[in-house]
Write an enzyme that holds these catalytic residues in place. Sequence first.
Site, mmCIF file in Angstrom:
data_model
loop_
_atom_site.group_PDB
_atom_site.id
_atom_site.type_symbol
_atom_site.label_atom_id
_atom_site.label_comp_id
_atom_site.label_asym_id
_atom_site.label_seq_id
_atom_site.Cartn_x
_atom_site.Cartn_y
_atom_site.Cartn_z
ATOM 1 N N ASP A 1 0.856 -1.193 0.000
ATOM 2 C CA ASP A 1 0.000 0.000 0.000
ATOM 3 C C ASP A 1 0.891 1.243 0.000
ATOM 4 O O ASP A 1 1.875 1.324 0.737
ATOM 5 C CB ASP A 1 -0.926 -0.005 1.227
ATOM 6 N N HIS B 1 -10.326 -4.987 -3.529
ATOM 7 C CA HIS B 1 -8.994 -5.236 -2.955
ATOM 8 C C HIS B 1 -9.153 -5.608 -1.501
ATOM 9 O O HIS B 1 -10.080 -5.166 -0.824
ATOM 10 C CB HIS B 1 -8.087 -4.017 -3.118
ATOM 11 N N GLY C 1 -15.361 3.529 3.511
ATOM 12 C CA GLY C 1 -14.101 4.183 3.175
ATOM 13 C C GLY C 1 -13.493 3.712 1.871
ATOM 14 O O GLY C 1 -12.334 4.031 1.580
HETATM 15 P P1 AMP Z 1 -9.727 1.691 0.063
HETATM 16 O O1 AMP Z 1 -9.806 3.008 0.802
HETATM 17 O O2 AMP Z 1 -10.149 0.514 0.852
HETATM 18 O O3 AMP Z 1 -10.386 1.780 -1.299
HETATM 19 O O4 AMP Z 1 -8.175 1.442 -0.174
HETATM 20 C C1 AMP Z 1 -7.453 1.964 -1.226
HETATM 21 C C2 AMP Z 1 -6.006 1.836 -0.855
HETATM 22 O O5 AMP Z 1 -5.213 1.985 -2.015
HETATM 23 C C3 AMP Z 1 -5.521 2.893 0.153
HETATM 24 O O6 AMP Z 1 -5.034 2.257 1.329
HETATM 25 C C4 AMP Z 1 -4.433 3.626 -0.606
HETATM 26 O O7 AMP Z 1 -3.354 4.015 0.227
HETATM 27 C C5 AMP Z 1 -4.031 2.617 -1.643
HETATM 28 N N1 AMP Z 1 -3.462 3.169 -2.853
HETATM 29 C C6 AMP Z 1 -3.935 4.202 -3.578
HETATM 30 N N2 AMP Z 1 -3.155 4.411 -4.656
HETATM 31 C C7 AMP Z 1 -2.168 3.476 -4.605
HETATM 32 C C8 AMP Z 1 -1.034 3.180 -5.426
HETATM 33 N N3 AMP Z 1 -0.758 3.889 -6.540
HETATM 34 N N4 AMP Z 1 -0.223 2.168 -5.048
HETATM 35 C C9 AMP Z 1 -0.479 1.460 -3.941
HETATM 36 N N5 AMP Z 1 -1.536 1.688 -3.125
HETATM 37 C C10 AMP Z 1 -2.358 2.677 -3.456
#
Ligand code: AMP
Length: 114
Positions: A30, A100, A93
């Site tokens: 992440d 994922h 959230g």
């Molecule tokens: P959610 O809020 O459950 O949709 O989680 C999305 C997650 O994706 C968050 O924890 C972000 O920090 C992560 N995220 C967003 N963009 C990226 C990226 N480019 N690479 C890795 N993680 C990411």
Amino acid sequence: MSDCLFCKIIDKKIPAKIVYEDDMVLAFEDINPQAPVHFLIIPKKHVPTILDVSDEDKNWLGHLFGVANKIAKEKGVSERGFRIVNNCNHESGQTVYHIHFHVLGGRHMAWPPG
Ligand code: AMP
Ligand code: ZN
């Protein structure tokens, strides 16, 4: 899906720290870790939320949890304990609409979650 952030990571159009990849799933760190161990594991198939999962997804879904288990062991958090989180829709959230599973470990996890 062309405008999906995680599909772009799958297609290597956006860089990520990949920790595991095969033909069905991808796991990567992440970008904004919330614990010493925090990686995401996703299917290569574009599925927006857990509400969109059906019987035809059972192969990658079962496999995904096996891979999460393997990576948690490799990262040394399986004995201590870890948490798998799926956020579904806005009140949970969810910000990226490609399903994922967060795998978090390496610190004590409070309950209930915030
Ligand atoms: P959610 O809020 O459950 O949709 O989680 C999305 C997650 O994706 C968050 O924890 C972000 O920090 C992560 N995220 C967003 N963009 C990226 C990226 N480019 N690479 C890795 N993680 C990411
Ligand atoms: Zn996608």
